[in-house]
Structure formats: C-alpha cells, structure tokens
Motif scaffolding. Structure first.
Motif, PDB file in Angstrom:
ATOM      1  N   LYS A 177       0.838  -1.204   0.000  1.00 33.61           N
ATOM      2  CA  LYS A 177       0.000   0.000   0.000  1.00 33.61           C
ATOM      3  C   LYS A 177       0.872   1.252   0.000  1.00 33.61           C
ATOM      4  CE  LYS A 177      -4.023   2.266   0.828  1.00 33.61           C
ATOM      5  NZ  LYS A 177      -3.730   3.323  -0.155  1.00 33.61           N
ATOM      6  N   ARG A 178       1.905   1.223   0.836  1.00 29.99           N
ATOM      7  CA  ARG A 178       2.788   2.388   0.915  1.00 29.99           C
ATOM      8  C   ARG A 178       3.501   2.621  -0.420  1.00 29.99           C
ATOM      9  NH1 ARG A 178       6.801   2.392   5.888  1.00 29.99           N
ATOM     10  NH2 ARG A 178       4.940   1.567   6.917  1.00 29.99           N
ATOM     11  N   ALA A 179       3.953   1.527  -1.028  1.00 34.77           N
ATOM     12  CA  ALA A 179       4.650   1.630  -2.321  1.00 34.77           C
ATOM     13  C   ALA A 179       3.719   2.190  -3.395  1.00 34.77           C
ATOM     14  CB  ALA A 179       5.169   0.254  -2.743  1.00 34.77           C
ATOM     15  N   VAL A 180       2.497   1.648  -3.437  1.00 32.53           N
ATOM     16  CA  VAL A 180       1.531   2.056  -4.458  1.00 32.53           C
ATOM     17  C   VAL A 180       1.135   3.524  -4.254  1.00 32.53           C
ATOM     18  CG1 VAL A 180      -0.875   1.700  -5.168  1.00 32.53           C
ATOM     19  CG2 VAL A 180       0.671  -0.261  -4.985  1.00 32.53           C
ATOM     20  N   GLU A 218      -1.871   2.051 -15.911  1.00 32.49           N
ATOM     21  CA  GLU A 218      -0.907   1.515 -16.880  1.00 32.49           C
ATOM     22  C   GLU A 218       0.532   1.807 -16.474  1.00 32.49           C
ATOM     23  OE1 GLU A 218      -1.552   2.497 -21.065  1.00 32.49           O
ATOM     24  OE2 GLU A 218      -3.697   2.133 -20.728  1.00 32.49           O
ATOM     25  N   GLY A 219       1.365   0.801 -16.563  1.00 29.36           N
ATOM     26  CA  GLY A 219       2.785   0.979 -16.285  1.00 29.36           C
ATOM     27  C   GLY A 219       3.109   1.210 -14.813  1.00 29.36           C
ATOM     28  N   LEU A 220       2.152   0.863 -13.951  1.00 32.93           N
ATOM     29  CA  LEU A 220       2.337   1.106 -12.511  1.00 32.93           C
ATOM     30  C   LEU A 220       3.394   0.189 -11.879  1.00 32.93           C
ATOM     31  CD1 LEU A 220       1.156   2.529  -9.946  1.00 32.93           C
ATOM     32  CD2 LEU A 220      -0.407   0.599  -9.743  1.00 32.93           C
ATOM     33  N   LEU A 221       3.412  -1.055 -12.307  1.00 32.60           N
ATOM     34  CA  LEU A 221       4.242  -2.043 -11.592  1.00 32.60           C
ATOM     35  C   LEU A 221       5.742  -1.773 -11.604  1.00 32.60           C
ATOM     36  CD1 LEU A 221       2.800  -5.658 -11.807  1.00 32.60           C
ATOM     37  CD2 LEU A 221       2.986  -4.116  -9.860  1.00 32.60           C
ATOM     38  N   PRO A 222       6.323  -1.396 -12.757  1.00 33.78           N
ATOM     39  CA  PRO A 222       7.761  -1.113 -12.722  1.00 33.78           C
ATOM     40  C   PRO A 222       8.114  -0.046 -11.684  1.00 33.78           C
ATOM     41  CG  PRO A 222       7.001  -1.266 -14.985  1.00 33.78           C
ATOM     42  CD  PRO A 222       5.774  -1.326 -14.117  1.00 33.78           C
ATOM     43  N   LYS A 223       7.224   0.912 -11.495  1.00 32.92           N
ATOM     44  CA  LYS A 223       7.479   1.959 -10.493  1.00 32.92           C
ATOM     45  C   LYS A 223       7.365   1.409  -9.074  1.00 32.92           C
ATOM     46  CE  LYS A 223       5.446   5.413 -13.536  1.00 32.92           C
ATOM     47  NZ  LYS A 223       4.169   6.112 -13.746  1.00 32.92           N
ATOM     48  N   VAL A 224       6.372   0.567  -8.859  1.00 35.84           N
ATOM     49  CA  VAL A 224       6.217  -0.057  -7.535  1.00 35.84           C
ATOM     50  C   VAL A 224       7.445  -0.913  -7.228  1.00 35.84           C
ATOM     51  CG1 VAL A 224       4.886  -1.783  -6.224  1.00 35.84           C
ATOM     52  CG2 VAL A 224       3.692  -0.035  -7.569  1.00 35.84           C
TER      53      VAL A 224
END
Ligand code: TTP
Ligand code: MN
Ligand code: MN
Ligand code: MN
Length: 375
Positions: A177-180, A218-224
């Motif tokens: 949650k904190r990462a997102v 979109e593209g959220l995971l690489p940032k997380v």
C-alpha cells in the motif's frame, strides 16, 4: 423427488460454483487422502485423473457432516468408482492402502520436494527425477542449469516452505500500500487468493491493484518494483506487461485460464521483529543469532484496469477448482469467462459487471461469497 436420507445430498450441484464450500469442513481425513492422490496424478502428468480426485474431495468438503457409511454418498456427484473404493477402505480400516503406498513412494516424495521449489513445474521435476535428483539440495552441486526463478527458489527453499500467516500477509499489504501510494495517488489494493477466502495461512500473498480512473494504472508495476527495490524489500521479481486487448480477444483467441494482466511474481524480504515477538525462540533449540531477522515470502501483484476489476477479483480469489468450474459452467451456458471479461457467444457481446454479484447473476448462479469458495 426421492425420500429417505439421500434426498438432501441428491440436490448437490455437480459444479463447484453451485455449492457453498466452507474452509472448515467435516471430512478432512477423506479429502486429505483424495487430494494426495490428486497431487500424485499431477506428478504423473495425468490431469484428468487429478481433477477427478479434486472434484470428489470438493464434494465431500461441502457436506454438512462427517461421512460414516457408504450409503450416505448415494446420489452425490463426482464420486467415481475409484474414489468410492478409497473412501470405503478408509471408513472400514481407517486408511487406504493406495494412499499410504503413494505417500511413501520414492517418486511421490521426490516430486513433492522438487515441485515445491519456486519456478519448478512437473515437467522439469520429472526430468530431474529421471536424472537422479531427489531433493533441492542435490541441485546445488549438480550440473543442471537453473533459470533465475529456480535459483531463487532453491536459495529460499527453506523459507518458502513455511506457510505465510495472515499477520504476515497484512504486514506485506501495508508495505505494498505504501509503495503504491508513493507512485500513484488514488490507486487501490485488494488482498485476494486464499486469504480473501478466509484462510489463516497460504503459500503466497496475492494482491490486485487498480485505479478508479481507467488507464491511470498503466505501467504502474515497474514503479512499484523500483520503490520496493530501492528499500531492499525484494529478493526476486519478474514483471510482465499487460498483453490483453479486448478487440483482439474474441473469437481470435480461445479462452484461457492464464490471464494477461500486468503482473509481478516476486519474493519479498519481510523484516520480522514483530514475528519474533509472537514466537520467541525456544531456549536451547535455536539461538537468537541463528534466527534470521527476515523471512522470504512469495507475493503476486496484479494490476487491472478498473473496468475489469470485478472479473479479476473473481478470477484471483479462487479456489482453483472453483475457478475451473466457473469457466466450465459459463461454457455450458454459451458464455466465455476469463479474469478479464465475460463474453456471450450467442449475443456476440461482452457482459459488463462492476461487482462479483453481477457476474454470478449474468451466469445464472446464486452468489457465493469468498469464504464459501473453498472448493
Ligand atoms: P494461488 O495463489 O496459487 O492459490 P491460493 O491463493 O488459492 O492458495 P494459497 O494459499 O496456496 O496461495 O492462486 C490464487 C488464484 O489466482 C487462483 O484461483 C488462480 C488465480 N490465478 C490466475 O487467475 N492466473 C494465474 O496466472 C495464476 C498463477 C493464478
Ligand atoms: Mn507415478
Ligand atoms: Mn495465493
Ligand atoms: Mn498466487
């Protein structure tokens, strides 16, 4: 309608999605035996046989009380001759010779140990088994080439064998949650998989991530993943992009149980002063110096556009047999269900839904809450 003791059981649906299957049930001795045979059938790449044993076990899980006599099984679906033989032997003698022989067999034990390695499926395990490998430790000194996932699987084998507790899952939820929150304002995470069904332990922790504005996810995971890696919270990760395009899905591609969301299979490094407080090391058994200050935990992160959220939630809550029967039920109704969408093959159109309840209604099924999908 028939009368007598079998009248009630006669009404049980043949599809797992037609039944309520609680987590706690009354026939664990029988279902453990049948599920061991199912597991062994998987190890022998006999999927049909495996599913048959899983279906039989699932029917017994849905019964209101313990089975005491064979007559009580009359009229129940999915209980073939082989299953009945196993059940009969257990009811009469307390154990099944086939189950005990399998449990102690060299092939079963080796396959269980080898497929228990993250990144190792039945095919690879079988190849290794034929080459004389019996245990993950045998791989360390062997010539066998391991891919990146398997190397992590071997390295953290002892950690990943230990079930993940609900408390650990909640702690990982806080971290995710904190990462997102840090990389996308307004994004939402939902705990799915076995923990959503009420399990107190699991082999991993599954999360769905979405954002109320379609497309923002979109593209959220690489940032997380970068956020987590910068804080030394990941021991392993493999991230895949979203490859789902609705316009190309039907009828070009047959429905599949593998979905194509943006997703990350990972191994978290969970620091655990709080876990150590729960279970202080026994004096003399294991010194504090040997107890690692962290635990490796398998975590699945899946990102869904909000328009597909209800389907993703239904698809990722499980159980696997429940999901399998939902798709089979849909097929028999002239529909095609995936974790992305529900397609009506006769009307040639997608049926939209914003909640699991709506999907059950589209399928003509009574709503089954997550806690009763433990088929
Ligand atoms: P799992 O995490 O494998 O199983 P689980 O959470 O029910 O049990 P455990 O406690 O052992 O972890 O899978 C969860 C659900 O995710 C399962 O119903 C199937 C679904 N799933 C997909 O939809 N697509 C996939 O690619 C995978 C791997 C799983
Ligand atoms: Mn075999
Ligand atoms: Mn899971
Ligand atoms: Mn999972």
């Amino acid at each position: 309608a028939k009368s007598g003791p079998s009248a009630v059981t006669n009404t049980m649906g043949a599809y797992a999605c037609q039944r309520k299957t609680p987590l706690e049930h009354h026939n664990a001795v029988l279902t453990d035996a049948l599920l061991l045979l199912a597991e062994n059938a998987d190890f022998c790449t006999n999927e049909g046989r495996s599913v048959a044993f899983k279906r039989a076990a699932s029917v017994l899980k849905a019964l209101p009380g313990p089975v005491r006599r064979m007559e009580e099984l009359q009229g129940l679906p999915c209980l073939g001759e082989h299953c009945q033989r196993v059940i009969k032997e257990i009811l009469e003698h307390g154990a099944s010779s086939e189950v005990e022989m399998t449990r102690h067999s060299e092939h079963y034990q080796a396959m269980k140990a080898l497929t228990g390695i993250f990144g190792v499926g039945v095919k690879t395990a079988e190849q290794w088994h034929r080459a004389g490998i019996r245990h993950p430790a045998d791989l360390v000194s062997s010539e066998h080439k391991l891919n990146r996932a398997q190397r992590a699987g071997v390295e953290y084998y002892e950690h990943l064998r230990v079930p993940v507790t609900k408390a650990e899952a909640d702690r990982i939820g806080e971290i995710v949650k904190r990462a997102v929150d840090a990389v996308l304002l307004g994004a939402e995470i939902t705990l799915t998989g076995g923990f959503r069904r009420g399990k107190q332990t699991g082999h991993d922790v599954d999360f769905l991530i979405t954002h109320p504005d379609e497309g923002r996810e979109e593209g959220l995971l690489p940032k997380v993943v970068s956020w987590l890696e910068a804080r030394d919270l990941l021991l392993y990760q493999k991230t895949n992009k979203n490859s789902y395009l609705e316009a190309k899905e039907w009828p070009a591609r047959p429905p599949s149980n593998m979905d194509r969301f943006e997703r990350c299979f990972s191994i978290f490094k969970l620091q655990r002063p709080w876990a150590a407080l729960e279970e202080p090391p026994q004096s003399g058994e294991r010194g504090a110096a040997e107890t690692p200050g962290w635990k490796a935990v398998r975590v699945d992160l899946v990102v869904t556009p909000v328009s597909q959220f209800a389907f993703a939630l239904l698809g990722w809550t499980g159980s696997q047999l429940f999901e399998r029967d939902l798709r089979r039920w849909a097929g028999q109704k002239g529909m095609s269900l995936s974790s992305h969408a529900l397609y009506d093959c006769e009307q040639k159109r997608y049926l939209r839904a914003t909640s699991e309840e709506e999907i059950f209604a589209h399928l003509g099924l009574e709503y089954i809450p997550p806690g009763e999908r433990n088929a």
